[in-house]
Design an enzyme around this catalytic site. Sequence first.
Site, PDB file in Angstrom:
ATOM      1  NE  ARG A   1     -58.447 -83.459 -36.388  1.00 39.74           N
ATOM      2  CZ  ARG A   1     -59.458 -82.495 -36.336  1.00 39.74           C
ATOM      3  NH1 ARG A   1     -59.588 -81.891 -35.015  1.00 39.74           N
ATOM      4  NH2 ARG A   1     -60.342 -82.222 -37.175  1.00 39.74           N
TER       5      ARG A   1
ATOM      6  NE  ARG B   1     -49.991 -77.482 -65.164  1.00 46.28           N
ATOM      7  CZ  ARG B   1     -49.024 -77.658 -63.949  1.00 46.28           C
ATOM      8  NH1 ARG B   1     -48.497 -76.513 -63.636  1.00 46.28           N
ATOM      9  NH2 ARG B   1     -49.088 -78.807 -63.640  1.00 46.28           N
TER      10      ARG B   1
ATOM     11  N   PRO C   1     -54.020 -70.346 -55.941  1.00 47.86           N
ATOM     12  CG  PRO C   1     -55.497 -69.469 -57.254  1.00 47.86           C
ATOM     13  CD  PRO C   1     -54.617 -70.738 -57.426  1.00 47.86           C
ATOM     14  CD  GLU C   2     -52.025 -70.470 -49.933  1.00 52.30           C
ATOM     15  OE1 GLU C   2     -52.170 -70.318 -48.670  1.00 52.30           O
ATOM     16  OE2 GLU C   2     -50.989 -70.775 -50.299  1.00 52.30           O
TER      17      GLU C   2
END
Length: 281
Positions: A155, A116, A2-3
Amino acid sequence: MPELPEVETVCRLIRPKLVGRTLGASRVAWERTLGDLTPRRFAHRVRGARARAVRRRGKFVVVELERDARPAGGLLIHLRMTGRLHVDPPDFDRGPYVRVAVDLDDGNVLHFLDVRKFGRFRHVAEPEEALGHLGPEPLSSEFTPERFYADLRSRRRFLKPLLLDQGFVAGLGNIYVDESLHLARLHPLQASDSVSRKKAHALHRAIRTTLAAAIEREGSSFDAFYRTPEGQPGSYQDQFQVYGRDGKPCLSCGRRIAKIVVGQRGTHLCLRCQRRYPTRS
Ligand SMILES: [Zn+2]
């Protein structure tokens, strides 16, 4: 896994069932789900606390607690691969994968299921501090195109691993990064400091568009695990342009979608729409 859109959907559906409720006894079937606290310590922290708000931060569900109208820390819940949250009627049998159950004062029970066992259901004294490592919320007003452009420039990393870094921007995972990069016509291995202002703004827009559309459809049910707390699958997977579509024609140009590995993550892209362009030296 899930995001942001899936976690946002979970928050929206459990919020009306949790806010205003006082927590009661808890039962813990898998101790590591609690993080550092023992079940006894956890039970002591939550019992008698009232849920003041349910919100999302990155991929965390945050349940803010209070006691006698004073802040009493919060539950930080991370679904990881297979976690699910449900508020169920008394005596409802959720089956063998319930790791934590917390009674509510209206007789219902908050269940955390996790096949899990990678998920976490923690109580922390200072939620803000515990979430301090997270980057900006991509749908918030602080996440502006110019800030995003400046952050990319500062970055020097490949775009995909950088976007997956929760400290750079919070809530994105494998699916929505692949989809956003395709929508912005950017290659996952483009160096972040080589992205033009125009392209950075396009990527910013693509991230927000993709996330908002996925929330609208209650997320994506890409495997057997993700369901909304009402047991329904999300439907954004029907809109995928690249994710899981390797070998199928690109919906923009017809070329077959490729699958490559970037930072050990399966990555889907169209090699025609998402060309890598020269990096500044
Ligand atoms: Zn294409």
